[in-house]
Design a protein around this motif. Structure first.
Motif, PDB file in Angstrom:
ATOM      1  N   MET A 180       0.834  -1.213   0.000  1.00  0.00           N
ATOM      2  CA  MET A 180       0.000   0.000   0.000  1.00  0.00           C
ATOM      3  C   MET A 180       0.863   1.255   0.000  1.00  0.00           C
ATOM      4  O   MET A 180       0.555   2.221  -0.708  1.00  0.00           O
ATOM      5  CB  MET A 180      -0.930   0.019   1.217  1.00  0.00           C
ATOM      6  CG  MET A 180      -2.203  -0.772   1.026  1.00  0.00           C
ATOM      7  SD  MET A 180      -3.173  -0.303  -0.426  1.00  0.00           S
ATOM      8  CE  MET A 180      -3.566   1.404  -0.093  1.00  0.00           C
ATOM      9  N   ILE A 181       1.922   1.246   0.795  1.00  0.00           N
ATOM     10  CA  ILE A 181       2.828   2.401   0.811  1.00  0.00           C
ATOM     11  C   ILE A 181       3.428   2.609  -0.584  1.00  0.00           C
ATOM     12  O   ILE A 181       3.454   3.734  -1.100  1.00  0.00           O
ATOM     13  CB  ILE A 181       3.929   2.224   1.876  1.00  0.00           C
ATOM     14  CG1 ILE A 181       3.316   2.295   3.277  1.00  0.00           C
ATOM     15  CG2 ILE A 181       5.032   3.266   1.708  1.00  0.00           C
ATOM     16  CD1 ILE A 181       4.242   1.847   4.391  1.00  0.00           C
TER      17      ILE A 181
ATOM     18  N   VAL B  52       0.848   4.034  -3.023  1.00  0.00           N
ATOM     19  CA  VAL B  52       0.667   5.483  -2.837  1.00  0.00           C
ATOM     20  C   VAL B  52       1.823   6.246  -3.489  1.00  0.00           C
ATOM     21  O   VAL B  52       1.613   7.255  -4.162  1.00  0.00           O
ATOM     22  CB  VAL B  52       0.532   5.833  -1.332  1.00  0.00           C
ATOM     23  CG1 VAL B  52       0.639   7.327  -1.094  1.00  0.00           C
ATOM     24  CG2 VAL B  52      -0.777   5.288  -0.777  1.00  0.00           C
TER      25      VAL B  52
ATOM     26  N   VAL C 174       1.352   6.131  -7.343  1.00  0.00           N
ATOM     27  CA  VAL C 174       0.267   7.018  -7.783  1.00  0.00           C
ATOM     28  C   VAL C 174       0.664   8.486  -7.613  1.00  0.00           C
ATOM     29  O   VAL C 174       0.452   9.302  -8.502  1.00  0.00           O
ATOM     30  CB  VAL C 174      -1.039   6.691  -7.019  1.00  0.00           C
ATOM     31  CG1 VAL C 174      -2.096   7.759  -7.266  1.00  0.00           C
ATOM     32  CG2 VAL C 174      -1.555   5.315  -7.419  1.00  0.00           C
ATOM     33  N   GLU C 175       1.249   8.806  -6.469  1.00  0.00           N
ATOM     34  CA  GLU C 175       1.647  10.195  -6.209  1.00  0.00           C
ATOM     35  C   GLU C 175       2.735  10.643  -7.183  1.00  0.00           C
ATOM     36  O   GLU C 175       2.699  11.766  -7.690  1.00  0.00           O
ATOM     37  CB  GLU C 175       2.115  10.354  -4.760  1.00  0.00           C
ATOM     38  CG  GLU C 175       2.467  11.755  -4.378  1.00  0.00           C
ATOM     39  CD  GLU C 175       1.332  12.759  -4.481  1.00  0.00           C
ATOM     40  OE1 GLU C 175       1.617  13.960  -4.647  1.00  0.00           O
ATOM     41  OE2 GLU C 175       0.155  12.356  -4.419  1.00  0.00           O
TER      42      GLU C 175
ATOM     43  N   HIS D  23       1.102  11.285 -10.422  1.00  0.00           N
ATOM     44  CA  HIS D  23       0.282  12.499 -10.313  1.00  0.00           C
ATOM     45  C   HIS D  23       1.159  13.749 -10.400  1.00  0.00           C
ATOM     46  O   HIS D  23       0.831  14.705 -11.112  1.00  0.00           O
ATOM     47  CB  HIS D  23      -0.501  12.479  -8.997  1.00  0.00           C
ATOM     48  CG  HIS D  23      -1.289  13.712  -8.748  1.00  0.00           C
ATOM     49  ND1 HIS D  23      -2.429  14.028  -9.453  1.00  0.00           N
ATOM     50  CD2 HIS D  23      -1.098  14.728  -7.872  1.00  0.00           C
ATOM     51  CE1 HIS D  23      -2.907  15.172  -9.030  1.00  0.00           C
ATOM     52  NE2 HIS D  23      -2.125  15.630  -8.066  1.00  0.00           N
TER      53      HIS D  23
END
Length: 170
Positions: A143-144, A147, A150-151, A154
């Motif tokens: 999960m880390i 993120v 995705v970040e 982004h």
């Protein structure tokens, strides 16, 4: 999709399967070793600040929804479905395969416990924290990493958008 993107996508799917399988096998192996080493409900000193225990969790994170197998199954299936859809749409992103493989392998390790044992086997116990297992660690780290992936994408997309806006203004 270009030929290179298609090749990268196929490689990413194989990588997800490989990472997921490694996590699943290591998770199940460590759980079997822990069950053999520690009687259920007992505690053995393992490392400083980590004890070996043998406990069962029929809920999800922090025993949430314990005693509600249908809700747990729906949550896990929903999470795996969402992860699959996200990955298939983003399989060419760098390291998306690693995050997805870690998450899928961890989830499948715990699902296998639920099917075979009726509950997840947890065996690592730090002070003032619930017991957990290798699948749980893989899920958290996955999960880390997800993120971060995705970040990073982004920010890269935002950087392109603001650079284009600067060009149009000037």
């Amino acid at each position: 999709m270009s030929r290179d993107e298609a090749r990268i996508g196929r490689l990413a799917v194989r990588r997800v399967a490989a990472v997921g399988l490694v996590v699943l096998v290591l998770d199940q192996l460590t759980k079997r070793l822990a069950v053999q080493a520690v009687d259920r409900g007992h505690r053995e000193t393992f490392l400083p600040l980590i004890d070996l225990v043998h406990v069962r969790n029929d809920g999800v994170a922090f025993s949430s929804f314990a005693g509600s197998p249908v809700i747990v199954a729906l949550l896990v299936l929903g999470a795996l479905g969402a992860l699959t859809v996200w990955f298939l749409r983003n399989r060419t992103r760098p390291l998306a395969w690693l995050a997805t493989g870690m998450l899928a392998g961890g989830a499948l390790g715990n699902v296998l416990d639920r099917i075979v044992e009726g509950a997840v086997i947890d065996f690592l116990k730090p002070p003032n924290w619930p017991a957990f297992n290798l699948a749980d660690m893989s899920i958290v780290l996955g999960m880390i990493l997800l993120v971060v992936v995705v970040e990073r994408d982004h920010r890269r997309t935002q950087g392109r958008g603001s650079a284009g806006a600067q060009t149009q203004r000037g």
